[in-house]
Design a protein around this motif. Sequence first.
Motif, PDB file in Angstrom:
ATOM      1  N   ARG A 281       6.117  -2.731   0.127  1.00  0.00           N
ATOM      2  CA  ARG A 281       4.655  -2.229   0.626  1.00  0.00           C
ATOM      3  C   ARG A 281       3.977  -3.157   1.503  1.00  0.00           C
ATOM      4  O   ARG A 281       3.185  -2.611   2.367  1.00  0.00           O
ATOM      5  N   GLN A 282       4.413  -4.193   1.532  1.00  0.00           N
ATOM      6  CA  GLN A 282       3.569  -5.327   2.298  1.00  0.00           C
ATOM      7  C   GLN A 282       4.151  -5.476   3.578  1.00  0.00           C
ATOM      8  O   GLN A 282       5.390  -5.433   3.639  1.00  0.00           O
ATOM      9  N   GLU A 283       3.447  -6.042   4.648  1.00  0.00           N
ATOM     10  CA  GLU A 283       3.859  -6.663   5.845  1.00  0.00           C
ATOM     11  C   GLU A 283       3.208  -7.877   5.992  1.00  0.00           C
ATOM     12  O   GLU A 283       2.335  -8.253   5.558  1.00  0.00           O
ATOM     13  N   PRO A 284       4.093  -8.709   6.691  1.00  0.00           N
ATOM     14  CA  PRO A 284       3.928 -10.037   7.112  1.00  0.00           C
ATOM     15  C   PRO A 284       2.931 -10.381   8.253  1.00  0.00           C
ATOM     16  O   PRO A 284       3.091  -9.540   9.174  1.00  0.00           O
ATOM     17  N   MET A 285       2.340 -11.220   8.302  1.00  0.00           N
ATOM     18  CA  MET A 285       1.655 -12.007   9.239  1.00  0.00           C
ATOM     19  C   MET A 285       1.368 -13.217   9.361  1.00  0.00           C
ATOM     20  O   MET A 285       1.416 -13.922   8.259  1.00  0.00           O
ATOM     21  N   VAL A 286       1.236 -13.828  10.661  1.00  0.00           N
ATOM     22  CA  VAL A 286       0.669 -15.311  10.571  1.00  0.00           C
ATOM     23  C   VAL A 286      -1.019 -15.574  10.624  1.00  0.00           C
ATOM     24  O   VAL A 286      -1.351 -14.777  11.549  1.00  0.00           O
ATOM     25  N   ALA A 287      -1.452 -16.243   9.695  1.00  0.00           N
ATOM     26  CA  ALA A 287      -2.984 -16.138   9.699  1.00  0.00           C
ATOM     27  C   ALA A 287      -3.202 -17.622   9.336  1.00  0.00           C
ATOM     28  O   ALA A 287      -2.576 -18.102   8.458  1.00  0.00           O
ATOM     29  N   ASP A 288      -4.045 -18.147   9.938  1.00  0.00           N
ATOM     30  CA  ASP A 288      -4.395 -19.603   9.639  1.00  0.00           C
ATOM     31  C   ASP A 288      -3.304 -20.611   9.583  1.00  0.00           C
ATOM     32  O   ASP A 288      -3.158 -21.434   8.839  1.00  0.00           O
ATOM     33  N   GLY A 289      -2.277 -20.372  10.601  1.00  0.00           N
ATOM     34  CA  GLY A 289      -1.364 -21.240  10.668  1.00  0.00           C
ATOM     35  C   GLY A 289      -0.131 -21.091   9.640  1.00  0.00           C
ATOM     36  O   GLY A 289       0.790 -21.827   9.630  1.00  0.00           O
ATOM     37  N   GLY A 290      -0.323 -19.898   8.897  1.00  0.00           N
ATOM     38  CA  GLY A 290       0.668 -19.743   7.726  1.00  0.00           C
ATOM     39  C   GLY A 290       1.054 -18.303   7.714  1.00  0.00           C
ATOM     40  O   GLY A 290       0.404 -17.313   8.190  1.00  0.00           O
ATOM     41  N   LEU A 291       2.204 -18.341   7.022  1.00  0.00           N
ATOM     42  CA  LEU A 291       2.651 -16.846   6.666  1.00  0.00           C
ATOM     43  C   LEU A 291       2.277 -16.072   5.276  1.00  0.00           C
ATOM     44  O   LEU A 291       2.101 -16.786   4.356  1.00  0.00           O
ATOM     45  N   VAL A 292       1.613 -15.064   5.444  1.00  0.00           N
ATOM     46  CA  VAL A 292       0.918 -14.386   4.381  1.00  0.00           C
ATOM     47  C   VAL A 292       1.591 -12.930   4.566  1.00  0.00           C
ATOM     48  O   VAL A 292       1.892 -12.511   5.627  1.00  0.00           O
ATOM     49  N   TRP A 293       1.306 -12.356   3.335  1.00  0.00           N
ATOM     50  CA  TRP A 293       1.583 -10.648   3.292  1.00  0.00           C
ATOM     51  C   TRP A 293       0.370 -10.014   2.932  1.00  0.00           C
ATOM     52  O   TRP A 293      -0.415 -10.364   2.324  1.00  0.00           O
ATOM     53  N   ARG A 294       0.197  -9.110   3.602  1.00  0.00           N
ATOM     54  CA  ARG A 294      -0.943  -7.975   3.403  1.00  0.00           C
ATOM     55  C   ARG A 294      -0.571  -6.455   3.080  1.00  0.00           C
ATOM     56  O   ARG A 294       0.807  -6.242   3.370  1.00  0.00           O
ATOM     57  N   ALA A 295      -1.280  -5.879   2.617  1.00  0.00           N
ATOM     58  CA  ALA A 295      -1.069  -4.534   2.237  1.00  0.00           C
ATOM     59  C   ALA A 295      -0.578  -3.604   3.629  1.00  0.00           C
ATOM     60  O   ALA A 295      -1.261  -3.752   4.451  1.00  0.00           O
ATOM     61  N   GLY A 296       0.605  -3.103   3.490  1.00  0.00           N
ATOM     62  CA  GLY A 296       0.806  -2.105   4.614  1.00  0.00           C
ATOM     63  C   GLY A 296       0.132  -0.964   4.738  1.00  0.00           C
ATOM     64  O   GLY A 296      -0.689  -0.422   3.828  1.00  0.00           O
ATOM     65  N   PRO A 297       0.111  -0.293   6.181  1.00  0.00           N
ATOM     66  CA  PRO A 297      -0.479   0.874   6.274  1.00  0.00           C
ATOM     67  C   PRO A 297      -0.185   1.969   5.110  1.00  0.00           C
ATOM     68  O   PRO A 297       1.240   2.211   4.787  1.00  0.00           O
ATOM     69  N   THR A 298      -1.187   2.842   4.730  1.00  0.00           N
ATOM     70  CA  THR A 298      -0.775   3.895   3.821  1.00  0.00           C
ATOM     71  C   THR A 298      -0.736   5.421   4.493  1.00  0.00           C
ATOM     72  O   THR A 298      -0.465   6.242   3.828  1.00  0.00           O
ATOM     73  N   THR A 299      -0.973   5.178   5.827  1.00  0.00           N
ATOM     74  CA  THR A 299      -1.076   6.555   6.379  1.00  0.00           C
ATOM     75  C   THR A 299      -0.183   6.074   7.918  1.00  0.00           C
ATOM     76  O   THR A 299      -0.358   5.105   8.372  1.00  0.00           O
ATOM     77  N   SER A 300       0.471   6.878   8.466  1.00  0.00           N
ATOM     78  CA  SER A 300       1.492   6.827   9.520  1.00  0.00           C
ATOM     79  C   SER A 300       0.468   6.560  10.907  1.00  0.00           C
ATOM     80  O   SER A 300      -0.414   7.056  10.877  1.00  0.00           O
ATOM     81  N   LEU A 301       0.823   5.504  11.445  1.00  0.00           N
ATOM     82  CA  LEU A 301       0.077   5.321  12.771  1.00  0.00           C
ATOM     83  C   LEU A 301       0.435   6.192  14.004  1.00  0.00           C
ATOM     84  O   LEU A 301      -0.148   6.097  15.109  1.00  0.00           O
ATOM     85  N   ASP A 302       1.470   6.944  13.789  1.00  0.00           N
ATOM     86  CA  ASP A 302       2.080   7.775  14.742  1.00  0.00           C
ATOM     87  C   ASP A 302       3.001   9.079  14.029  1.00  0.00           C
ATOM     88  O   ASP A 302       4.163   8.557  13.759  1.00  0.00           O
ATOM     89  N   MET A 303       2.449   9.884  14.022  1.00  0.00           N
ATOM     90  CA  MET A 303       3.229  11.138  13.255  1.00  0.00           C
ATOM     91  C   MET A 303       4.375  11.501  14.241  1.00  0.00           C
ATOM     92  O   MET A 303       4.916  12.366  13.501  1.00  0.00           O
ATOM     93  N   ASP A 304       4.528  11.319  15.195  1.00  0.00           N
ATOM     94  CA  ASP A 304       5.857  11.557  15.946  1.00  0.00           C
ATOM     95  C   ASP A 304       6.870  10.758  15.676  1.00  0.00           C
ATOM     96  O   ASP A 304       8.081  11.066  16.234  1.00  0.00           O
ATOM     97  N   VAL A 305       6.682   9.684  15.129  1.00  0.00           N
ATOM     98  CA  VAL A 305       7.751   8.530  14.822  1.00  0.00           C
ATOM     99  C   VAL A 305       7.870   8.440  13.232  1.00  0.00           C
ATOM    100  O   VAL A 305       9.103   8.250  12.782  1.00  0.00           O
ATOM    101  N   LEU A 306       6.946   8.525  12.435  1.00  0.00           N
ATOM    102  CA  LEU A 306       7.035   8.160  11.049  1.00  0.00           C
ATOM    103  C   LEU A 306       6.175   9.046  10.376  1.00  0.00           C
ATOM    104  O   LEU A 306       4.763   9.457  10.490  1.00  0.00           O
ATOM    105  N   ARG A 307       6.634   9.666   9.113  1.00  0.00           N
ATOM    106  CA  ARG A 307       5.620  10.518   8.305  1.00  0.00           C
ATOM    107  C   ARG A 307       5.837  10.299   6.885  1.00  0.00           C
ATOM    108  O   ARG A 307       6.755   9.756   6.371  1.00  0.00           O
ATOM    109  N   ALA A 308       4.897  10.871   6.022  1.00  0.00           N
ATOM    110  CA  ALA A 308       5.064  10.875   4.702  1.00  0.00           C
ATOM    111  C   ALA A 308       6.001  11.860   4.136  1.00  0.00           C
ATOM    112  O   ALA A 308       6.250  12.687   4.824  1.00  0.00           O
ATOM    113  N   ALA A 309       6.419  11.611   2.935  1.00  0.00           N
ATOM    114  CA  ALA A 309       7.083  12.763   2.230  1.00  0.00           C
ATOM    115  C   ALA A 309       6.576  14.147   2.080  1.00  0.00           C
ATOM    116  O   ALA A 309       7.459  15.066   2.428  1.00  0.00           O
TER     117      ALA A 309
END
Length: 610
Positions: free
Chosen positions: A388-416
């Motif tokens: 459920r997490q997504e990666p990002m580069v922060a402060d020069g290193g790789l970290v994972w943070r919580a991914g989105p819980t709602t779709s950012l584009d309902m024409d592309v991706l939806r919940a069940a």
Amino acid sequence: MSTPTVLHPVVAEVTERIAARSAASREAYLSRIRAAAQAGPARGSLGCSNLAHGFAACTPTDKLELRGAARPDIAIVSAYNDMLSAHQPLETFPALLKKAVGEAGGVAQFAGGVPAMCDGITQGRAGMQLSLFSRDVVAMATAVALAHDMFDGALLLGVCDKIVPGLVIGALSFGHLPVVLVPAGPMTSGLPNADKSRIRQLYAEGKAGRAELLEAEAASYHSAGTCTFYGTANSNQMLMELMGLHLPGASFVNPGTALREALTAAAGRQVTRLTALGDAYTPIGEVIDERAIVNGVVGLLATGGSTNHTLHLVAIAAAAGIKLTWDDFAALSAVAPLLTRIYPNGPADVNHFHAAGGTAFLIGALLDAGLLHGDVRTVAGHGLDRYRQEPMVADGGLVWRAGPTTSLDMDVLRAAAEPFAPDGGLRMLTGSLGRAVMKTSAIHPEHLLVEAPVRVFDDQADFLAAFNAGELDGDLVVVVRYQGPRANGMPELHTLIPALGVLQDRGHRVALVTDGRMSGASGKVPAAIHLTPEAATGGPLSRVRDGDVIRLDATAGSLDVLGVDLDGRAPTGGPPDEEAWVGTGRELFAAFRSRVGPADHGASVLTVTA
């Protein structure tokens, strides 16, 4: 949100059914890999000459490390070549991975390369005869690389169609080793896929010239990275993440970015931690179990992924001692909602999917609906919730943070709860012609039922010649037969789609029935593919004739010839002349054709479970 305690009853039932039918073969497989693991690092039992050969080219420091058994040795197996855009970025990965493994306390060696065929280049060409066969070659080449008794884990570098399944099948033969798949990511978005498809269809009609077509193709396939449509290559990436063999969020990060480089290095560090010499031992043969296979099937269905995976997932499962059938796909398809619209199932490409929430949102949505097994082992640790997490580069290193819980584009991706369709993007068809697979996610509802007279072709070139001559008009079912694994290696027949699309757009009811394959990106024309038994083995398709009426009903799951007793007919036609396969290595290919299993058993010489 945490993974629900209640799994969907159909997902649970299918998983239990797979486990029951696989009990003996799975236990034999696990016993074998566990015995290999108990023996410890294999290089510890090598003779002095053998071991010296193994580290002769290493640096002095690495030689000292490999003399003992305290430091893990990680194999790098790569499908790099710079003709295949998806694999060109892999050129620089080995040096980066060696550095990362060294920083994690191990040693990495480039153990071997495997071939990487581009189906986009070989579509409609003689080389396509070798495409499916190449999966088994990749599997064997991977096993050869890992067979040197030097390694404690492996990093597998590959992206495209047959390469990733081949890498996984080969690695599962050394299932006691931890393995992390390392992707390269998609190219940035170019000419929209729908525009490219439109130009292709205009070219098929003679309304666009070759120069215009080439300009459109070059604007779409324009740089290093994976093609951006949702075909087999990107289905591979989706499934490797759903099955726990990628790091979370690694699949769709563009090459040449800081995040792509950070994820590649992280894969090297992580596989080093997962060896039997550490405290988080995670062998690939234990990651790929019945639950992981079911997760892969559900993810494929929920995204309208490539039909090729009705072959590849069966073969991957068999390599781990698991018996997956098309009936399992059919049962899961009835309850797996379609949650994405990625071309050819919609206008968006994989970069848009990634921006809309990507795998983190998708996996979370399926977990929340009880459609995935959350209690699984992965290369990121225990439990699919990590994805459920997504990666990002922060402060020069790789970290994972919580991914989105709602779709950012309902024409592309939806919940069940708000799917594009209530069931999955693949259907299994059964009837008097045998069994076939059909991709429905890109087909408009009015085309899910086609009943029309047949035109029979034994070669795709003959169909294209008839179309170009203006011979095809009105409603029809195009049969292209003798295209199965025993006939000519089961090539993809994607070059048929523009012409069939023209006929459909003229208002005709059109369908394709074949024992061959289609590209994982095939779209709007209903196509019953992978038909088994195939024509070359005397299947019913070999007895179909021009003028017969075929009824294809995707909703009912049926595929029949109407009003004809096929058993009372003799087969007609035959496979293409082998002498026409100049340059395809036909002498080597003969062994594949003589031993390959049927489509519903993975079409493999390595993992036949019939």
